[in-house]
Scaffold this motif. Structure first.
Motif, PDB file in Angstrom:
ATOM      1  N   VAL A 150      -2.528  11.778 -10.675  1.00 36.21           N
ATOM      2  CA  VAL A 150      -2.090  10.489 -11.245  1.00 36.21           C
ATOM      3  C   VAL A 150      -1.800   9.505 -10.107  1.00 36.21           C
ATOM      4  N   ASP A 151      -1.080   9.977  -9.090  1.00 34.48           N
ATOM      5  CA  ASP A 151      -0.763   9.105  -7.944  1.00 34.48           C
ATOM      6  C   ASP A 151      -2.036   8.574  -7.294  1.00 34.48           C
ATOM      7  N   LYS A 152      -3.020   9.453  -7.201  1.00 33.35           N
ATOM      8  CA  LYS A 152      -4.295   9.067  -6.581  1.00 33.35           C
ATOM      9  C   LYS A 152      -4.969   7.935  -7.366  1.00 33.35           C
ATOM     10  N   VAL A 153      -5.018   8.089  -8.690  1.00 27.38           N
ATOM     11  CA  VAL A 153      -5.658   7.057  -9.513  1.00 27.38           C
ATOM     12  C   VAL A 153      -4.918   5.729  -9.367  1.00 27.38           C
ATOM     13  N   VAL A 154      -3.589   5.802  -9.391  1.00 31.42           N
ATOM     14  CA  VAL A 154      -2.803   4.563  -9.266  1.00 31.42           C
ATOM     15  C   VAL A 154      -3.139   3.881  -7.940  1.00 31.42           C
TER      16      VAL A 154
END
Ligand SMILES: Cc1cc2nc3c(=O)[nH]c(=O)nc-3n(C[C@H](O)[C@H](O)[C@H](O)COP(=O)(O)OP(=O)(O)OC[C@H]3O[C@@H](n4cnc5c(N)ncnc54)[C@H](O)[C@@H]3O)c2cc1C
Ligand code: FES
Ligand code: FES
Lengths: 162, 279
Positions: A150-154
């Motif tokens: 999730v952090d990566k996508v953000v």
């Protein structure tokens, strides 16, 4: 007023006809067994695991708790329809690169939940991510890799990473 | 077995009058579990999810009340205007299931099922909410205390649908808490709602009796023990919780023991008396 012993469902923008079905069948069952869309997974059939998550008129819900024949007037979106051309979305890509997929059973439901979260909130806090994914159970990863995805996508969506 | 889809309340009551055996379906988060596990085999279904009127809510500022449609999903109560008007209801809504369950589940369904563990029910009891029922015969408004009559039993008549709930906007302290085995996705082992209404304290308890129980002795104690309900000392709050726990009528079951439930009520009641937020 409308009745529907034979009915059609609009899934990922396409009309699918269902006939000779028992009307108590769940949307999860109809998607998988009648419409050839097995992306949504079934584990508990009681709303607890989230592996069957789909969007009904934009809301992320458990398809095991939707009576299929009651969804005839709704827009249904499943994991198969996330990218019309069948390529991976940025969320799916991040799940792969961050190692958030082990057995993969929970993945379609989590991918739907993450898309839903990030459509509504482009920079969720750690607590907001945990809250948004609290209806999706994963017995393999321990969740750390999922939060990393999730952090990566953000970050990618903000242009900080590519 | 058809699914009959209503688009207005009058269409819904007409369908129900013509199909008295129809099972009412809203979010499906209770009903579909029973259908999936073969506990219920509805012969016909009346769908209310596509009735926009049931998904509306409105504030009457002259009466200081809020009326919330039976089909408003929990997700819409967690924040925003409903949460500001009835903070205890928002607190209860936030504890229900998971985001997926809160996107689908409704108060109409919580009232239809009427489980002693239903999370909105202690709030409706403490705030003395009224339940609106509609049928071909007209509208009936029933106080919550007369609506829930036993575990999973309510006084709705077969041909009636639950259309809405009216709650007071008190502007005073109120709060809801529950105890369960973990944080997310949990049915309560014990729950309580504390609210100050018309300058009197009210405490309703869930999962510790056949219906939602009001702790009348504890309420009376608190009324007599303090002149200012905005400032309750820890000592009075402890006594309040102690009395409430003697009014609980819990049982042992697969979720917990009676002894633990009574203890949980003591802790919940004393904390809520000190902590509630104002609407
Ligand atoms: C995984 C999971 C977790 C859950 N967690 C919680 C929890 O933490 N707390 C909690 O309180 N509940 C919980 N529930 C139970 C459920 O989500 C709630 O009771 C919810 O409020 C039901 O609403 P619904 O609209 O989905 O009801 P439905 O399933 O559509 O209906 C429930 C019952 O009410 C009747 N009904 C529905 N609407 C009406 C109406 N307008 N008029 C007359 N009758 C009506 C139906 O006929 C049915 O008998 C959980 C359920 C699941 C599957
Ligand atoms: S299969 Fe639907 S939530 Fe588990
Ligand atoms: S990867 Fe196996 S359940 Fe999540």
């Amino acid at each position: 007023m409308s009745t529907n012993e034979f009915y059609s469902l609009k899934v990922n923008g396409v009309d699918h006809h269902v006939s000779d079905a028992w009307i108590g069948e769940s949307l999860l069952y109809v998607l998988r067994e009648r419409l050839g869309l097995p992306g949504s997974k079934g584990a508990c059939e009681q709303g607890e695991c989230g592996s069957c998550t789909v969007f009904i008129d934009g809301a992320a819900v458990c398809s095991c708790l939707v009576m299929a024949a009651s969804a005839v007037e709704s827009e249904i979106a499943t994991v198969e329809g996330l990218n019309a051309d069948g390529t991976l979305t940025d969320v799916q890509e991040a799940f792969v690169t961050e190692g958030a997929v082990q057995c993969g059973f929970c993945t379609p439901g989590l991918v739907m939940a993450v898309h839903h979260l990030l459509d509504e909130n482009d920079s969720p806090s750690e607590l907001e991510v945990k809250e948004a994914l609290s209806g999706n159970i994963c017995r393999c990863t321990g969740y750390g890799r999922i939060f990393a995805a999730v952090d990566k996508v953000v970050a990618v969506r903000k242009g900080a990473l590519s | 077995m058809p699914v009959l889809i209503a688009h207005t309340i009058s269409e819904a009551t007409e369908i129900l009058a013509e199909n008295p055996d129809a099972t009412i379906l809203n979010g499906g988060t209770d009903l579909m579990v029973e259908v999936n596990f073969n506990h219920r085999h509805p012969s016909s279904v009346l769908l209310l999810r596509n009735v926009p009127q049931l998904r509306e809510w409105s504030i009457d500022s002259s009466q200081q009340t809020i009326t919330i449609g039976a089909g408003v999903p929990y997700a819409a109560m967690e924040t925003g205007a409903i949460a500001a008007a009835v903070p205890a209801l928002a607190q209860a809504a936030r504890t229900v299931g998971s985001p997926q369950i809160r996107a689908a589940g409704t108060m109409g369904g919580n009232l239809g099922t009427c489980s002693p563990a239903g999370d909105t029910l202690p709030v409706l009891s403490a705030l003395e909410a009224t339940i609106h029922l509609s049928s071909q015969d007209g509208e009936r408004i029933v106080p919550f205390g007369e609506f829930m009559v036993g575990p999973k039993k309510n006084s709705r008549l077969q041909h009636e649908i639950i259309t809405a709930v009216t709650l007071p906007i008190t502007g005073r302290r109120q709060g809801y808490s529950k105890v369960g085995v973990r944080n997310a996705m949990v049915i309560s082992v014990a729950s309580a709602c504390f609210a100050v209404v018309d300058d009197t304290p009210r405490l309703a308890m869930g999962s510790v009796g056949p219906t939602i129980l009001r702790a009348v002795k504890a309420e009376k104690f608190l009324t007599e023990a303090t002149t200012n309900l905005n400032i309750i000392s820890d000592e009075i709050a402890r006594e309040f919780g102690q009395i409430a726990s003697t009014e609980a009528r819990p049982i042992d079951d697969h979720r917990s023991t009676a002894q633990y439930r009574a203890h949980a009520i003591k802790v919940l009641a004393s904390r809520l008396a000190v902590r509630g937020t104002a609407s």
